[in-house]
Design a protein around this motif. Structure first.
Motif, PDB file in Angstrom:
ATOM      1  N   ARG A 122       0.211  -1.032   0.109  1.00  8.67           N
ATOM      2  CA  ARG A 122      -0.194  -0.373  -0.227  1.00  8.67           C
ATOM      3  C   ARG A 122       0.609   0.856   0.156  1.00  8.67           C
ATOM      4  O   ARG A 122       1.265   0.785   0.961  1.00  8.67           O
ATOM      5  N   PRO A 181       0.969   5.670  -0.397  1.00 15.85           N
ATOM      6  CA  PRO A 181      -0.702   6.758  -0.135  1.00 15.85           C
ATOM      7  C   PRO A 181      -0.426   7.019  -1.529  1.00 15.85           C
ATOM      8  O   PRO A 181       0.858   8.007  -2.069  1.00 15.85           O
ATOM      9  N   SER A 182      -0.627   7.464  -1.952  1.00 14.67           N
ATOM     10  CA  SER A 182      -1.277   8.502  -3.015  1.00 14.67           C
ATOM     11  C   SER A 182      -1.690   9.963  -3.189  1.00 14.67           C
ATOM     12  O   SER A 182      -1.076  10.754  -4.076  1.00 14.67           O
ATOM     13  N   SER A 236      -3.398  11.884  -1.679  1.00 17.34           N
ATOM     14  CA  SER A 236      -4.927  12.828  -1.655  1.00 17.34           C
ATOM     15  C   SER A 236      -5.116  12.166  -0.500  1.00 17.34           C
ATOM     16  O   SER A 236      -5.667  10.964  -0.025  1.00 17.34           O
ATOM     17  N   VAL A 246      -6.030   8.043   1.030  1.00 18.57           N
ATOM     18  CA  VAL A 246      -5.488   7.303  -0.160  1.00 18.57           C
ATOM     19  C   VAL A 246      -4.991   6.251  -0.726  1.00 18.57           C
ATOM     20  O   VAL A 246      -4.311   7.261  -0.865  1.00 18.57           O
ATOM     21  N   TRP A 247      -5.028   5.449  -0.234  1.00 17.71           N
ATOM     22  CA  TRP A 247      -3.827   4.098  -0.729  1.00 17.71           C
ATOM     23  C   TRP A 247      -3.848   3.809  -2.925  1.00 17.71           C
ATOM     24  O   TRP A 247      -4.903   3.652  -2.496  1.00 17.71           O
ATOM     25  N   THR A 248      -2.755   3.105  -2.771  1.00 19.34           N
ATOM     26  CA  THR A 248      -2.515   2.729  -4.046  1.00 19.34           C
ATOM     27  C   THR A 248      -2.182   1.702  -3.876  1.00 19.34           C
ATOM     28  O   THR A 248      -1.214   1.275  -3.333  1.00 19.34           O
ATOM     29  N   GLU A 249      -3.066   0.162  -3.805  1.00 17.71           N
ATOM     30  CA  GLU A 249      -2.559  -0.913  -4.003  1.00 17.71           C
ATOM     31  C   GLU A 249      -1.599  -2.096  -4.956  1.00 17.71           C
ATOM     32  O   GLU A 249      -2.206  -1.665  -5.700  1.00 17.71           O
ATOM     33  N   TYR A 250      -0.994  -3.060  -4.479  1.00 22.51           N
ATOM     34  CA  TYR A 250      -0.391  -3.288  -5.939  1.00 22.51           C
ATOM     35  C   TYR A 250      -0.339  -5.186  -5.466  1.00 22.51           C
ATOM     36  O   TYR A 250       0.314  -4.680  -3.760  1.00 22.51           O
ATOM     37  N   TYR A 280       5.839  -2.456  -8.330  1.00 19.88           N
ATOM     38  CA  TYR A 280       6.141  -1.121  -8.178  1.00 19.88           C
ATOM     39  C   TYR A 280       7.083  -1.184  -6.803  1.00 19.88           C
ATOM     40  O   TYR A 280       7.123  -1.581  -6.174  1.00 19.88           O
ATOM     41  N   SER A 321       5.537   4.091   3.245  1.00 14.79           N
ATOM     42  CA  SER A 321       4.037   2.694   2.480  1.00 14.79           C
ATOM     43  C   SER A 321       3.717   1.354   3.699  1.00 14.79           C
ATOM     44  O   SER A 321       4.941   1.762   4.458  1.00 14.79           O
TER      45      SER A 321
END
Length: 99
Positions: A13, A15-16, A18, A25-29, A61, A67
């Protein structure tokens, strides 16, 4: 090198940048990892012991210091990230120390 040993499924995870409803808000891979525990003792502070996990992470990523890694439903904050390269200088994995 350890291709057959990356058996643990993890979620990275990042952080994006925002915020929604007061939470980041998290971007997940998704990724695979070799997981081990570590214990660290501080001789300067009597009786102070830290424990955490080390993840050798294969992911599309690169993780950043802010993270998180989710493993077996538990969230771990990244303490440090080191890049592990093979002999051809390609990135093999990321060594993530988590607390």
């Amino acid at each position: 090198m350890f291709e057959d040993r990356y058996r643990e499924s993890v979620l990275l995870r990042i952080p994006s940048g925002s915020v929604a409803d007061g939470k980041p808000v998290w971007t997940e891979y998704t990724g695979k990892a070799i997981v081990s525990d570590y214990v660290e003792r501080d001789p300067a502070a009597a009786g102070k012991i830290k424990s955490g996990k080390v993840f050798l992470l294969k992911c599309e990523y690169a993780p950043a210091a802010d993270s998180q890694i989710i493993h077996n439903g538990q969230a771990y904050d990244l303490k440090s990230v080191k890049i592990c390269r093979d002999l051809d200088s390609r990135i093999e994995c990321y060594r993530c120390m988590c607390i």
